[in-house]
Write an enzyme that holds these catalytic residues in place. Structure first.
Site, PDB file in Angstrom:
ATOM      1  N   CYS A 150       0.853  -1.189   0.000  1.00 14.23           N
ATOM      2  CA  CYS A 150       0.000   0.000   0.000  1.00 14.23           C
ATOM      3  C   CYS A 150       0.894   1.247   0.000  1.00 14.23           C
ATOM      4  O   CYS A 150       1.651   1.478   0.942  1.00 14.23           O
ATOM      5  CB  CYS A 150      -0.893  -0.030   1.234  1.00 14.23           C
ATOM      6  SG  CYS A 150      -2.121   1.273   1.298  1.00 14.23           S
TER       7      CYS A 150
ATOM      8  N   CYS B 138      23.973 -22.129 -28.638  1.00 10.29           N
ATOM      9  CA  CYS B 138      22.918 -22.341 -27.646  1.00 10.29           C
ATOM     10  C   CYS B 138      23.224 -21.568 -26.368  1.00 10.29           C
ATOM     11  O   CYS B 138      24.304 -21.715 -25.780  1.00 10.29           O
ATOM     12  CB  CYS B 138      22.780 -23.830 -27.339  1.00 10.29           C
ATOM     13  SG  CYS B 138      21.563 -24.196 -26.059  1.00 10.29           S
TER      14      CYS B 138
END
Length: 386
Positions: free
Chosen positions: A189, A229
């Site tokens: 909050c 890769c």
């Protein structure tokens, strides 16, 4: 249903009344300021090493998991930054104030972007994690980076709560509650006055601090390497001391947001690339460059072993002119080594700014070897053999 509605309205009025009481208490000086706050808890930092301030003294550079410098701000720097705040922002950020419910300008902001600390610009929350809690304050399910938000026990107003503060400047942000939506269950909050909002696509604060924050040496740098890769390259570079983070993705073309399948097809022009965030005080770009060239064969065009296609091409995308110069010089040096006698190095070298955006790959590609136990045969980059 009417009873539930009245209860919700009553709760909102109660929260607003508490906020108003808080404003009055702060104005009367009855609530302690930031200098008497408990030190933030649960802050886990990725790296720490000494660095010199302008006066020659030593301070500890603390780097978050996402590569931001979280080193404590000096009193002089904090004072300078505080001069940019208005009275309401100072009351909230520096003196733990609370803005009135439903009054913050960011409460209903629905734009896509990042929320940063109003005081020191550290990224704190992302719009993807924002939700309407109905409480009257901007609410989020989690922070931009766990390292960027500290927690402090708060016993004010006869309640037991958890205050949240900026992980770099300790500015007051709000509180976190365990009544958020599933699956996380947390509600961060926030006060709008504690935040700035940066729309997606606009320049973000630097991964390192501005030079005027007593840190002339960047806390982190970024390097981009492509050598077949990305699983194995990522795994090996993650083991280098001074490397903070390595991610797998693609780079080298302007096609937007390509999927892994699209890249694998060889039609997008991207090459599998790792992004390396590193601490230049502990490992140099040159060390990473030398290690990278030990991990792949830079003489095979559009191929690494059994992997064939432009998406497996060898490439380096320097992020600065100095990296570019160092890369070209090292490749020229390598060409004279016995290892490459009779073979040409075909590594693409292009500034990252000219190579198109870096797109991080899907989650299942990240830390692939570490998560699955898969092993790509790659040499030990600590080996001094060229």
């Amino acid at each position: 249903m009417q009873e539930a509605g009245r209860s919700s309205i009553a709760f909102v009025y109660f929260v607003a009344a508490v906020a108003c009481i808080g404003v009055a208490l702060h104005a009367a000086g009855l609530v302690p300021g930031l200098d008497s706050a408990v030190a933030p808890q649960n802050r886990v930092l990725s790296q720490a090493q000494p660095a010199a301030d302008d006066d020659g003294s030593k301070r500890v550079v603390q780097v978050s998991g996402s590569g931001y410098d979280l080193s404590p701000i000096s009193d002089a720097q904090l004072s300078r930054l505080a001069e940019t705040l208005n009275d309401e922002e100072r009351r909230i950020l520096l003196n733990k104030g609370t803005e009135l419910a439903f009054c913050g300008p960011l409460l209903h902001n629905s734009q896509d972007g990042t929320y940063t600390c109003k005081l020191c610009t550290l990224p704190l929350f992302d719009s993807a994690d924002k939700f309407d809690s109905g409480t009257g304050w901007p609410s989020f399910t989690g922070p931009f980076d766990d390292d960027h938000v500290g927690e402090v026990a708060d016993y004010s107003y006869g309640m037991v709560r958890t205050e949240i503060v900026c992980g770099r400047c300790d500015g007051h942000l709000g509180h976190v509650f365990r009544d958020g939506p599933a699956p996380i269950g947390l509600r961060y909050c926030l006060n709008s006055a504690s935040l700035n909002f940066i729309e997606r696509g606009q320049p973000m604060p630097d991964l390192t601090r501005d030079a005027d924050q007593n840190n002339d040496t960047p806390a982190t740098e970024i390097a981009y390497f492509a050598g077949g890769c990305f699983w194995g390259i990522e795994h090996r570079l993650q083991q280098v001391d001074g490397v903070i983070d390595v991610s797998s993705g693609c780079m080298g073309d302007t096609t937007e947001n390509p999927t892994y399948e699209q890249v694998c097809s060889g039609t997008t022009g991207h090459t599998e690339t790792v992004k390396v965030v590193f601490d230049p005080a502990r490992v140099s770009y040159g060390d990473l460059l030398r290690g990278f060239f030990k991990l792949h064969d830079p003489t095979t065009l559009n191929r690494q072993g059994p992997d064939i296609g432009t998406q497996y091409r060898s490439a380096v995308f320097p992020t600065s002119d100095s990296q570019l110069t160092e890369t070209r010089a090292y490749i020229a040096e390598l060409a004279t080594k016995p290892r490459f006698e009779g073979r040409s190095i075909v590594t693409e070298v292009r500034l990252a700014a000219d190579a198109g955006p870096y797109y991080i790959a899907e989650d299942y590609h990240q830390d692939y070897n570490a998560r699955t136990g898969h092993r790509c045969w790659l040499p030990d980059i600590s080996d001094d053999d060229e």
